[in-house]
Motif scaffolding. Structure first.
Motif, mmCIF file in Angstrom:
data_model
loop_
_atom_site.group_PDB
_atom_site.id
_atom_site.type_symbol
_atom_site.label_atom_id
_atom_site.label_comp_id
_atom_site.label_asym_id
_atom_site.label_seq_id
_atom_site.Cartn_x
_atom_site.Cartn_y
_atom_site.Cartn_z
ATOM 1 N N GLN A 28 -59.470 -55.208 20.212
ATOM 2 C CA GLN A 28 -59.184 -56.624 20.449
ATOM 3 C C GLN A 28 -59.349 -57.424 19.166
ATOM 4 O OE1 GLN A 28 -61.252 -58.225 23.817
ATOM 5 N NE2 GLN A 28 -60.630 -56.559 25.168
ATOM 6 N N GLN A 42 -60.012 -62.336 25.499
ATOM 7 C CA GLN A 42 -60.051 -61.996 26.919
ATOM 8 C C GLN A 42 -60.665 -63.167 27.680
ATOM 9 O OE1 GLN A 42 -62.581 -58.506 27.103
ATOM 10 N NE2 GLN A 42 -64.033 -59.328 25.618
ATOM 11 N N SER A 65 -62.951 -62.661 29.829
ATOM 12 C CA SER A 65 -64.296 -62.200 30.214
ATOM 13 C C SER A 65 -65.446 -63.118 29.754
ATOM 14 C CB SER A 65 -64.529 -60.773 29.713
ATOM 15 O OG SER A 65 -63.499 -59.924 30.175
ATOM 16 N N GLN A 78 -67.249 -65.133 32.301
ATOM 17 C CA GLN A 78 -68.289 -64.512 33.145
ATOM 18 C C GLN A 78 -69.664 -65.028 32.734
ATOM 19 O OE1 GLN A 78 -68.376 -60.249 33.517
ATOM 20 N NE2 GLN A 78 -66.145 -60.029 33.576
ATOM 21 N N ARG A 86 -54.427 -62.073 20.890
ATOM 22 C CA ARG A 86 -54.779 -60.862 20.137
ATOM 23 C C ARG A 86 -53.825 -60.694 18.986
ATOM 24 N NH1 ARG A 86 -56.339 -56.572 24.955
ATOM 25 N NH2 ARG A 86 -57.700 -58.094 25.985
ATOM 26 N N GLN A 145 -54.483 -63.967 31.271
ATOM 27 C CA GLN A 145 -55.269 -63.054 32.105
ATOM 28 C C GLN A 145 -55.868 -63.818 33.274
ATOM 29 O OE1 GLN A 145 -58.341 -61.332 29.554
ATOM 30 N NE2 GLN A 145 -57.066 -59.530 29.178
ATOM 31 N N GLU A 166 -59.477 -63.425 35.209
ATOM 32 C CA GLU A 166 -60.752 -62.729 35.279
ATOM 33 C C GLU A 166 -61.332 -62.938 36.671
ATOM 34 O OE1 GLU A 166 -61.640 -61.344 32.471
ATOM 35 O OE2 GLU A 166 -63.612 -60.554 33.014
ATOM 36 N N PHE A 220 -68.587 -53.874 29.038
ATOM 37 C CA PHE A 220 -69.296 -54.827 29.909
ATOM 38 C C PHE A 220 -69.384 -54.372 31.354
ATOM 39 C CE2 PHE A 220 -64.922 -56.098 30.438
ATOM 40 C CZ PHE A 220 -64.407 -56.099 29.146
ATOM 41 N N THR A 221 -68.865 -53.187 31.662
ATOM 42 C CA THR A 221 -68.999 -52.664 33.026
ATOM 43 C C THR A 221 -69.477 -51.224 32.981
ATOM 44 O OG1 THR A 221 -66.618 -52.247 32.928
ATOM 45 C CG2 THR A 221 -67.326 -54.124 34.256
ATOM 46 N N ALA A 254 -66.605 -56.915 38.434
ATOM 47 C CA ALA A 254 -65.719 -57.796 37.664
ATOM 48 C C ALA A 254 -64.383 -57.105 37.490
ATOM 49 C CB ALA A 254 -66.333 -58.119 36.312
ATOM 50 N N PHE A 255 -63.387 -57.893 37.241
ATOM 51 C CA PHE A 255 -62.074 -57.307 36.942
ATOM 52 C C PHE A 255 -61.299 -58.265 36.041
ATOM 53 C CE2 PHE A 255 -61.724 -59.708 40.883
ATOM 54 C CZ PHE A 255 -60.631 -60.536 40.643
HETATM 55 N N1 DAH Z 1 -61.371 -57.983 29.465
HETATM 56 C C1 DAH Z 1 -60.647 -56.728 29.645
HETATM 57 C C2 DAH Z 1 -59.470 -56.686 28.705
HETATM 58 O O1 DAH Z 1 -59.041 -57.720 28.247
HETATM 59 C C3 DAH Z 1 -60.186 -56.576 31.072
HETATM 60 C C4 DAH Z 1 -61.333 -56.344 32.001
HETATM 61 C C5 DAH Z 1 -61.731 -55.052 32.297
HETATM 62 C C6 DAH Z 1 -62.033 -57.378 32.523
HETATM 63 C C7 DAH Z 1 -62.779 -54.809 33.141
HETATM 64 C C8 DAH Z 1 -63.121 -57.151 33.377
HETATM 65 C C9 DAH Z 1 -63.480 -55.834 33.675
HETATM 66 O O2 DAH Z 1 -63.828 -58.119 33.925
HETATM 67 O O3 DAH Z 1 -64.507 -55.623 34.502
HETATM 68 O O4 DAH Z 1 -58.968 -55.646 28.446
#
Ligand code: DAH
Length: 344
Positions: A156, A170, A172, A175, A198, A212, A214, A254-255, A309-310
């Motif tokens: 990144q 991102q 993220s 969060q 990016r 994105q 989140e 982060f996960t 999280a995703f």
């Molecule tokens: N931030 C990651 C990216 O930009 C995507 C992502 C992956 C966000 C897993 C999340 C997570 O919150 O749990 O590639």
């Protein structure tokens, strides 16, 4: 002199009566009642009269003036009324005529996708958060368990404003920003749509700026099955009720554990086609259980709280959903492209 005044009165009243317009009435007024008019002229001759006759003549002159003025006022009122009636007759409005249509634009496809996902998560008790696009190194990386010199930073690379501030790579970081606001007390249930940046070579599927969404859910007793159920709901909402999801092990700092999430192909139903590159599955997002370090750095006790999280790419979802073959279409503002997304 008396005769003269009476004669003038008769003349003036007749002219007022005969006038066809407000202007003509006004002309009569100026001609008879004005300073240079004949009545004033007659009165000038009053000096020759006897002292007895003078007040009588004065009174008569005033009477004549008032009679003419009254005739003028009455005529004006009548003409004005006629004018209003004439206009009302001429300018009728037919309220049954069809109106001219209002030209409306259409929502941008990325907006449509974001709003669909927002609606879904709001219905599940989430709120929508925002965060800054110019972000600190701390929130964008460090608080997400990506210390300086961590090799995962290479994926990144971004646009730096200073050594410690950059265009966020991102969504993220939102969060941590949100968890800090909750001061160690759950539940936290948010999604955050927004732009990210990016240093990428732009091509049909890459852009240096994209969007994105989140998602973060932190509470007691949150497990991987909550993540799976939530993402299955997203997949069905975006790609149809028959869709299934598949989780593959992956890595995000982060996960832990981390997964890539695939949805069964909406084009072929999983048999294999060009959209899913003959695999039956399409990758749609990254996710995982929030790393204890991330919870702790944001002020949450990781023994008490867990979270999932995703993060998903909005362009990618929109390209799949609408069959768009080049990411650059989203940013060129071509109305021929945009008007295809008119919603009912
Ligand atoms: N931030 C990651 C990216 O930009 C995507 C992502 C992956 C966000 C897993 C999340 C997570 O919150 O749990 O590639």
């Amino acid at each position: 002199m008396q005769e003269q005044l009476k004669q003038l009165e008769k003349e003036a009243v007749a002219k007022v009566e005969g006038a066809q317009s407000l202007k003509e009435v006004n002309d009569v007024r100026v001609a008879y009642l004005g300073k240079k008019g004949p009545i004033t002229e007659v009165l000038r001759g009053m000096g020759k009269l006897s002292a007895e006759e003078r007040p009588k003549m004065g009174a008569l002159a005033n009477e004549v003036r008032e009679t003419i003025a009254a005739a003028i006022a009455e005529k004006n009122a009548r003409l004005e009324e006629e004018e209003v009636k004439r206009k009302l007759k001429e300018q009728t409005i037919d309220v049954t005529l069809p109106g001219s249509p209002v030209k409306t634009g259409s929502k941008h496809p990325l907006t449509i996708v974001i709003e669909d996902i927002e609606d879904l998560f709001i219905s599940m008790g989430y709120s929508v958060e925002e965060g800054p696009e110019v972000e600190t190194d701390y929130y964008n990386f460090e608080a997400l368990n990506l210390p300086k010199d961590h090799p995962a930073r290479d994926m990144q690379d971004s646009f730096y404003i200073t050594e410690d501030t950059l265009m966020r790579t991102q969504t993220s970081p939102v969060q941590t920003r949100t968890m800090e606001k909750h001061k160690g007390k759950g539940p936290v249930k948010i999604i955050c749509p927004g732009k990210v940046y990016r240093r990428d070579n732009d091509d049909a599927t890459h852009s240096h700026q994209f969007m994105q969404i989140e998602g973060l859910c932190v509470d007691h007793n949150i497990s991987m099955s909550d993540l799976k159920g939530t993402l299955e709901t997203v997949a069905k909402k975006m790609f149809g009720e028959e869709r299934e999801i598949r989780l593959r092990p992956s890595f995000f700092p982060f996960t832990e554990p981390s997964v890539e999430v695939d949805v069964s192909c909406f084009k072929c139903g999983g048999k294999g086609c060009s959209v899913c590159k003959q695999t039956g599955w399409i990758e749609i997002l990254g996710a995982g259980m929030v790393h204890p370090n991330v919870l702790e750095m944001a002020g949450f006790d990781s023994k008490q709280y867990q979270g999932f999280a995703f993060g998903m790419g909005v362009e990618r979802i929109a390209m799949l959903k609408y069959g768009i073959d080049d990411i650059r279409h989203f940013y060129t503002n071509d109305v021929r492209f945009l008007s295809q997304f008119k919603q009912a």
